[in-house]
Design an enzyme around this catalytic site. Structure first.
Site, PDB file in Angstrom:
ATOM      1  CD  GLU A 139      -1.957  -2.335   1.164  1.00 26.63           C
ATOM      2  OE1 GLU A 139      -2.845  -3.127   0.819  1.00 26.63           O
ATOM      3  OE2 GLU A 139      -0.843  -2.705   1.618  1.00 26.63           O
ATOM      4  CG  HIS A 144      -9.284  -7.668   8.096  1.00 26.04           C
ATOM      5  ND1 HIS A 144      -8.526  -8.348   9.006  1.00 26.04           N
ATOM      6  CD2 HIS A 144      -8.628  -7.768   6.917  1.00 26.04           C
ATOM      7  CE1 HIS A 144      -7.456  -8.855   8.396  1.00 26.04           C
ATOM      8  NE2 HIS A 144      -7.491  -8.508   7.136  1.00 26.04           N
TER       9      HIS A 144
END
Length: 358
Positions: A87, A156
């Site tokens: 990322e 998450h």
């Protein structure tokens, strides 16, 4: 904070209730939020050759959640780009491309992974226009699922609404239905500044009735403008993303008790449409905020502060009440996960308490 009670709506019941709350015709053509986001990106990529999509599995696999289905086949490798699992790296590439005049759409597989790239989002994207004295725009969209999904545990499931809306230089939107998904994403792609689009994984597959007007290729929703989903006169209930659904479900139950709830879909978290909230509170004299994120320093806390600092405060007949996620990391067990997320019953309890009814 109201502790959510252990109550689970099945998808079937949930969708039926939402349809009832929206008074949607059963025969209307329907579209899912996934399809609405896909069509928005397709429109903008077709309209502007500078727009491209990049992220993990967005191309040949059609996206982890199939939001980018068909775009790679239509636009090819240069416009829809699969990235490595890094990322920080691909966010930096996208920000640089935006500085150079392109218009990237960067998908995070989940916004929890955006923490790996947060230096690029904040220090590179958000601050550059200010630090360059307005000479360098960064027209980039950071998008992907945000907040609690189902059964994906603490790492998450975090909501980043409060995190990103804290940052000057960013615009932050949080869509609920297909109208929001199309109109806000298209506006975000055309915007000259970095925009964070906080989607919701659970809503991706939920169908909503299609208003033909939203399918216009130039249909846009202004960033910074909320929507009154349901008018009412007794209490204002404010939410964003999937919490709007919770508000609408709560409003259905409260209507059975003769309580008319005005439901506001924030849509935009930065800038925040305080005018719509203030005007509603001046009419109803009561306010409840609903969000799936944690209570401390949350969106509800910000709204409470804005009301306190405005003359709207003097129109309140009771304290503002916040309905939030429980102040713990998201549990994995389904029963505990359900107990950690606000439900319609919590909205009903909060409104009942604010109105002083038993």
């Amino acid at each position: 904070m109201l502790r959510p009670m252990k109550m689970v709506f099945s998808n079937c019941v949930r969708r039926t209730l939402v349809t009832t709350a929206k008074a949607a015709p059963t025969a209307a053509k329907q579209m899912t939020c996934r399809e609405a986001l896909n069509s928005a990106m397709d429109d903008e990529m077709e309209r502007d050759s500078r727009v491209f999509l990049m992220g993990e599995e967005v191309a040949q696999y059609d996206g982890a959640y199939k939001v980018s289905r068909g775009l790679w086949k239509k636009y090819g490798d240069k416009r829809v780009i699969d990235t490595p699992i890094t990322e920080m790296g691909f966010a930096g590439v996208a920000v640089g491309a935006a500085m150079a005049g392109l218009r990237p759409i960067l998908e995070f597989m989940t916004f929890n992974f955006s923490m790996q790239a947060i230096d690029q989002v904040i220090n590179s994207a958000a601050k550059t226009f200010y630090m360059s004295a307005g000479q360098i725009n960064v027209p980039i969209v950071f998008r992907g699922p945000n907040g609690a999904a189902m059964g994906v545990a603490a790492q998450h499931s975090q909501c980043f609404a409060a995190w990103y809306s804290h940052v000057p230089g960013l615009k932050v939107v949080s869509p609920y239905d297909i109208e929001d998904c199309r109109g806000l994403l298209k506006s975000a792609i055309r915007d000259p500044d970095p925009v964070v689009v906080l989607e919701n994984e659970v809503l991706y597959g939920v169908p909503f009735p299609v208003n033909p007007a939203i399918m216009d290729k130039d249909f846009l929703i202004p960033i910074g403008k909320a929507k009154i989903m349901k008018p009412g006169k007794h209490v204002t209930v404010v939410g964003h993303s999937r919490a709007v659904e919770t508000c609408l479900l709560g409003a259905v139950e409260l209507a059975k008790k003769g309580i008319e709830v005005e439901v506001i879909n924030l849509r935009s978290l930065r800038p925040l449409d305080t005018e719509t909230i203030f005007n509603s509170v001046k009419k109803t004299h009561h306010l409840v905020t609903v969000e799936q994120g944690w209570p401390q320093s949350g969106i509800g806390a910000e709204i409470c502060a804005r009301v306190m600092e405005d003359e709207t405060f003097f129109h309140l007949d009771a304290p503002v009440w916040r309905v939030c996620g429980v102040d713990v990391p998201m549990p994995y067990a389904i029963t505990l996960e359900s107990a950690a997320i606000p439900k319609a019953v919590d909205v009903v309890a909060a409104v009942t308490k604010v109105l002083g009814k038993k």
